[in-house]
Design a protein around this motif. Structure first.
Motif, mmCIF file in Angstrom:
data_model
loop_
_atom_site.group_PDB
_atom_site.id
_atom_site.type_symbol
_atom_site.label_atom_id
_atom_site.label_comp_id
_atom_site.label_asym_id
_atom_site.label_seq_id
_atom_site.Cartn_x
_atom_site.Cartn_y
_atom_site.Cartn_z
ATOM 1 N N THR A 192 2.855 -76.737 38.098
ATOM 2 C CA THR A 192 3.096 -77.672 37.080
ATOM 3 C C THR A 192 4.348 -78.754 37.295
ATOM 4 O OG1 THR A 192 4.559 -76.412 35.967
ATOM 5 C CG2 THR A 192 2.132 -76.055 35.346
ATOM 6 N N GLN A 193 4.318 -79.690 36.966
ATOM 7 C CA GLN A 193 5.328 -80.603 36.892
ATOM 8 C C GLN A 193 6.623 -79.936 36.487
ATOM 9 O OE1 GLN A 193 4.310 -84.191 34.646
ATOM 10 N NE2 GLN A 193 3.572 -85.159 36.411
ATOM 11 N N GLN A 194 6.602 -79.260 35.682
ATOM 12 C CA GLN A 194 7.789 -78.590 35.060
ATOM 13 C C GLN A 194 8.248 -77.380 35.866
ATOM 14 O OE1 GLN A 194 9.482 -79.041 32.178
ATOM 15 N NE2 GLN A 194 11.032 -77.304 33.003
ATOM 16 N N LYS A 195 7.560 -76.783 36.778
ATOM 17 C CA LYS A 195 7.942 -75.902 37.750
ATOM 18 C C LYS A 195 8.401 -76.467 39.094
ATOM 19 C CE LYS A 195 8.208 -71.945 39.826
ATOM 20 N NZ LYS A 195 9.283 -70.965 39.535
ATOM 21 N N LEU A 196 7.691 -77.513 39.247
ATOM 22 C CA LEU A 196 8.310 -78.374 40.497
ATOM 23 C C LEU A 196 9.715 -79.151 40.031
ATOM 24 C CD1 LEU A 196 8.229 -79.798 43.253
ATOM 25 C CD2 LEU A 196 7.195 -81.458 42.212
ATOM 26 N N GLN A 246 10.330 -85.025 33.641
ATOM 27 C CA GLN A 246 9.901 -86.518 33.357
ATOM 28 C C GLN A 246 10.331 -87.245 34.448
ATOM 29 O OE1 GLN A 246 11.807 -84.700 31.138
ATOM 30 N NE2 GLN A 246 11.378 -85.310 29.363
ATOM 31 N N GLN A 247 11.210 -86.841 35.457
ATOM 32 C CA GLN A 247 11.486 -87.547 36.674
ATOM 33 C C GLN A 247 10.412 -87.296 37.780
ATOM 34 O OE1 GLN A 247 14.165 -89.613 37.074
ATOM 35 N NE2 GLN A 247 13.257 -90.237 39.011
ATOM 36 N N ILE A 248 9.771 -85.860 37.743
ATOM 37 C CA ILE A 248 8.634 -85.736 38.657
ATOM 38 C C ILE A 248 7.685 -86.882 38.226
ATOM 39 C CG2 ILE A 248 6.909 -84.286 39.240
ATOM 40 C CD1 ILE A 248 9.723 -83.590 40.433
ATOM 41 N N GLN A 249 7.312 -87.134 36.935
ATOM 42 C CA GLN A 249 6.037 -87.882 36.127
ATOM 43 C C GLN A 249 6.604 -89.361 36.901
ATOM 44 O OE1 GLN A 249 6.787 -87.445 31.992
ATOM 45 N NE2 GLN A 249 4.909 -86.018 32.092
ATOM 46 N N TYR A 255 8.363 -90.085 39.659
ATOM 47 C CA TYR A 255 7.758 -90.081 41.089
ATOM 48 C C TYR A 255 6.451 -90.241 41.271
ATOM 49 C CZ TYR A 255 12.836 -88.449 41.992
ATOM 50 O OH TYR A 255 14.347 -88.332 42.005
ATOM 51 N N GLU A 256 5.527 -89.359 40.796
ATOM 52 C CA GLU A 256 4.159 -89.291 40.875
ATOM 53 C C GLU A 256 3.548 -90.739 40.520
ATOM 54 O OE1 GLU A 256 2.557 -85.828 39.048
ATOM 55 O OE2 GLU A 256 3.521 -84.580 40.574
ATOM 56 N N THR A 257 4.109 -91.549 39.745
ATOM 57 C CA THR A 257 3.593 -92.751 39.411
ATOM 58 C C THR A 257 3.998 -93.818 40.303
ATOM 59 O OG1 THR A 257 4.947 -93.263 37.709
ATOM 60 C CG2 THR A 257 2.935 -92.180 36.934
ATOM 61 N N GLY A 258 4.978 -93.493 40.724
ATOM 62 C CA GLY A 258 5.721 -94.690 41.739
ATOM 63 C C GLY A 258 6.542 -95.646 40.851
ATOM 64 N N ALA A 259 6.878 -95.091 39.622
ATOM 65 C CA ALA A 259 7.810 -96.074 38.977
ATOM 66 C C ALA A 259 9.070 -95.866 39.511
ATOM 67 C CB ALA A 259 7.711 -95.366 37.441
ATOM 68 N N ASN A 260 9.664 -94.469 40.092
ATOM 69 C CA ASN A 260 10.806 -94.579 40.578
ATOM 70 C C ASN A 260 10.866 -94.020 41.864
ATOM 71 O OD1 ASN A 260 12.020 -94.836 37.894
ATOM 72 N ND2 ASN A 260 12.971 -92.890 37.982
ATOM 73 N N ARG A 261 11.686 -94.738 42.816
ATOM 74 C CA ARG A 261 11.540 -94.169 44.068
ATOM 75 C C ARG A 261 12.269 -92.749 44.330
ATOM 76 N NH1 ARG A 261 13.172 -99.687 47.225
ATOM 77 N NH2 ARG A 261 11.346 -100.744 47.114
ATOM 78 N N VAL A 262 11.752 -92.125 45.334
ATOM 79 C CA VAL A 262 12.477 -90.767 45.555
ATOM 80 C C VAL A 262 13.270 -91.066 46.890
ATOM 81 C CG1 VAL A 262 11.700 -88.496 46.262
ATOM 82 C CG2 VAL A 262 10.174 -89.721 45.281
ATOM 83 N N ASP A 314 13.939 -81.896 49.331
ATOM 84 C CA ASP A 314 13.970 -80.705 48.485
ATOM 85 C C ASP A 314 12.472 -80.629 48.020
ATOM 86 O OD1 ASP A 314 16.562 -80.451 48.564
ATOM 87 O OD2 ASP A 314 17.206 -81.554 46.766
ATOM 88 N N ILE A 315 11.580 -81.679 47.539
ATOM 89 C CA ILE A 315 10.354 -81.813 47.093
ATOM 90 C C ILE A 315 9.458 -81.135 48.246
ATOM 91 C CG2 ILE A 315 8.272 -82.966 46.525
ATOM 92 C CD1 ILE A 315 10.392 -84.807 44.758
ATOM 93 N N ALA A 316 9.519 -81.704 49.271
ATOM 94 C CA ALA A 316 8.983 -81.213 50.493
ATOM 95 C C ALA A 316 9.118 -79.617 50.525
ATOM 96 C CB ALA A 316 9.137 -81.753 51.676
ATOM 97 N N GLU A 317 10.406 -78.960 50.569
ATOM 98 C CA GLU A 317 10.501 -77.627 50.582
ATOM 99 C C GLU A 317 9.894 -76.793 49.528
ATOM 100 O OE1 GLU A 317 14.755 -76.929 51.039
ATOM 101 O OE2 GLU A 317 14.780 -76.981 53.122
ATOM 102 N N SER A 318 9.932 -77.230 48.490
ATOM 103 C CA SER A 318 9.383 -76.651 47.008
ATOM 104 C C SER A 318 7.780 -76.638 47.247
ATOM 105 C CB SER A 318 9.876 -77.209 45.789
ATOM 106 O OG SER A 318 11.102 -77.358 45.767
ATOM 107 N N LEU A 319 7.406 -77.536 47.792
ATOM 108 C CA LEU A 319 5.800 -77.829 48.022
ATOM 109 C C LEU A 319 5.236 -76.985 49.362
ATOM 110 C CD1 LEU A 319 4.923 -81.013 46.334
ATOM 111 C CD2 LEU A 319 5.029 -79.008 45.358
#
Length: 124
Positions: free
Chosen positions: A23-27, A36-39, A41-48, A55-60
């Motif tokens: 889930t977005q919450q778990k990530l 909300q920040q994950i949301q 990122y996923e829409t491209g609204a905010n740059r990562v 960190d996201i790569a390690e988590s996934l």
């Protein structure tokens, strides 16, 4: 307007997250931010940022380069080719559920299902 790279990276984050059933919450918890920040990122609204992408790569469980796979420079032959597979295939929840279900099938049966799909697509 979101940059094409930011949108692509966001789609790849969502794709991997859905594929592993996270889930977005778990990530967000694993990365140390709000969902909300994950949301965003996923829409491209905010740059990562680079460190956050790490960190996201390690988590996934993927290398950082995973998020850039399939990204073609504008005007390249691959980007302009009439590819039969939509570029946003993995943005479709149904497609992701299909992929997740496919990998849940034991390998021997999965191979037979793959061959059946290949034959059916050749006939179509």
């Amino acid at each position: 307007m979101a940059h094409i790279v930011d949108t692509h990276v966001g789609k790849r984050i969502r794709q991997r997250r859905w594929l592993i059933g996270m889930t977005q919450q778990k990530l967000a918890e694993l990365v140390g931010i709000k969902f909300q920040q994950i949301q965003k990122y996923e829409t491209g609204a905010n740059r990562v940022s680079a460190s956050r992408l790490w960190d996201i790569a390690e988590s996934l469980g993927v290398p950082v380069g995973f998020f850039f796979e399939g990204l073609e420079p504008a005007g390249s032959e691959a980007a302009e080719a009439g590819n039969m597979v939509p570029s946003d295939l993995f943005a479709d929840k149904e497609a992701m559920d299909l992929v997740r279900s496919y990998y849940a099938i034991p390998e021997a049966q999965r191979r037979r299902l793959f061959e059946l799909a290949r034959v059916l697509s050749d006939v179509a």
